[in-house]
Design a protein around this motif. Structure first.
Motif, PDB file in Angstrom:
ATOM      1  N   UNK A 165       0.861  -1.192   0.000  1.00  0.00           N
ATOM      2  CA  UNK A 165       0.000   0.000   0.000  1.00  0.00           C
ATOM      3  C   UNK A 165       0.889   1.233   0.000  1.00  0.00           C
ATOM      4  N   UNK A 166       0.748   2.074  -1.038  1.00  0.00           N
ATOM      5  CA  UNK A 166       1.579   3.262  -1.195  1.00  0.00           C
ATOM      6  C   UNK A 166       0.792   4.471  -0.690  1.00  0.00           C
ATOM      7  N   UNK A 167       1.343   5.136   0.322  1.00  0.00           N
ATOM      8  CA  UNK A 167       0.644   6.207   1.033  1.00  0.00           C
ATOM      9  C   UNK A 167       1.256   7.565   0.703  1.00  0.00           C
ATOM     10  N   UNK A 168       0.421   8.600   0.696  1.00  0.00           N
ATOM     11  CA  UNK A 168       0.906   9.969   0.478  1.00  0.00           C
ATOM     12  C   UNK A 168       1.903  10.347   1.579  1.00  0.00           C
ATOM     13  N   UNK A 169       3.051  10.923   1.216  1.00  0.00           N
ATOM     14  CA  UNK A 169       4.083  11.223   2.222  1.00  0.00           C
ATOM     15  C   UNK A 169       3.791  12.458   3.067  1.00  0.00           C
ATOM     16  N   UNK A 170       2.954  13.380   2.558  1.00  0.00           N
ATOM     17  CA  UNK A 170       2.624  14.600   3.304  1.00  0.00           C
ATOM     18  C   UNK A 170       1.329  15.176   2.753  1.00  0.00           C
ATOM     19  N   UNK A 171       0.765  16.133   3.480  1.00  0.00           N
ATOM     20  CA  UNK A 171      -0.453  16.800   3.015  1.00  0.00           C
ATOM     21  C   UNK A 171      -0.143  17.547   1.716  1.00  0.00           C
ATOM     22  N   UNK A 172      -0.987  17.336   0.718  1.00  0.00           N
ATOM     23  CA  UNK A 172      -0.711  17.999  -0.544  1.00  0.00           C
ATOM     24  C   UNK A 172      -1.781  17.745  -1.586  1.00  0.00           C
ATOM     25  N   UNK A 173      -1.387  17.933  -2.835  1.00  0.00           N
ATOM     26  CA  UNK A 173      -2.282  17.763  -3.976  1.00  0.00           C
ATOM     27  C   UNK A 173      -1.552  16.934  -5.030  1.00  0.00           C
ATOM     28  N   UNK A 174      -2.270  16.005  -5.646  1.00  0.00           N
ATOM     29  CA  UNK A 174      -1.691  15.214  -6.727  1.00  0.00           C
ATOM     30  C   UNK A 174      -1.638  16.082  -7.986  1.00  0.00           C
TER      31      UNK A 174
END
Length: 272
Positions: free
Chosen positions: A165-174
């Motif tokens: 499972x690949x998780x977002x590393x920080x709060x942000x926008x794709x």
């Protein structure tokens, strides 16, 4: 630049040259003292909005993607939002094999220790040769090393199962999606690119003539030209490596992104 500023200091009456000869009546004259003040010239600087952090998130293991639930423009939360998921069938199979190796290594070590202890007892009774005991001790050390190696491999396989499972590393926008469901990925294959949100930097190109007037933490008003909106921020970075041709230095002013209104690449200006 210098200028004279007049401030009221008092009043005085000036007598006409010959009031008794029907001349003009005395007039009131306002007298003031002059003062020299210094005005600091301000320079207009321009730049653009840029992200504070940007990361290309990649796969850390091999496998087939079974989920890629995000699209470009999606807001993500660091440590929570799933960017992609890899089929875990092979990772779990590798883990099972590694756990079996650990069990085998533990059994082999237990047997080697038992043989060593038995030979030590026989040596005391003069029924075992010192060389036999020494060799048995070496075998125990080898089996211990094998067990450590097997445990390390098992722990690695456990981690691989977690990393399907690949998780977002920080709060942000794709801002870019690099993979789709069904695609085979290997370690290092890009899945998505994420830029930070909430805070944003105005990258200003400050002339060498005024760069030393700025310090970290200074407050600056930055106007976002497309929005005709002015936001106050603080100097977050001053890059000492300037542009030799333009003779300017990059200065980052940290701003609130105004609930996403401030977007990457927008033109900005400020006065230093």
């Amino acid at each position: 630049f210098m200028y004279n500023r007049l401030s009221a200091a008092g009043q005085a009456h000036q007598q006409a040259p010959d009031a008794g000869m029907g001349g003009m009546p005395p007039g009131k004259v306002r007298v003031a003292s002059s003062r020299n003040d210094t005005i600091q010239q301000r320079f207009r600087v321009v730049g653009r909005l840029r992200e504070i952090r940007r990361a290309t998130v990649s796969s850390e293991i091999s496998g087939r993607l079974i989920e890629v639930p995000v699209e470009e423009g999606d807001v993500v939360t660091g440590g929570k939002t799933v960017l992609a998921k890899i089929d875990d069938i092979w990772a779990k199979a590798d883990l099972a094999a590694a756990e079996a190796q650990v069990a085998e290594a533990q059994s082999s070590l237990a047997q080697a220790k038992q043989d060593f202890e038995m030979l030590e007892e026989l040596q005391k009774a003069l029924s075992a040769k010192p060389r036999e005991v020494q060799e048995a001790g070496h075998l125990v050390a080898q089996r211990e090393a094998k067990l450590k190696e097997a445990i390390a491999l098992r722990d690695r396989r456990k981690e691989e199962v977690e990393r399907v499972t690949i998780i977002a590393p920080f709060d942000g926008v794709v801002v870019r999606k690099d993979a789709e469901v069904g695609q085979w990925v290997a370690p290092g294959t890009p899945v998505a690119e994420v830029v930070s949100r909430s805070k944003i930097d105005a990258r200003l190109n400050v002339s060498e003539d005024v760069i030393n007037q700025l310090s970290l933490g200074d407050a600056l008003d930055v106007t976002i030209e497309p929005l005709n909106k002015t936001v106050r921020g603080q100097v977050a970075a001053i890059n000492p490596a300037g542009d030799n041709a333009a003779r300017t230095f990059p200065v980052d002013v940290r701003l609130d992104d105004q609930d996403g209104q401030l977007k990457l690449g927008m033109s900005v200006e400020s006065y230093v």
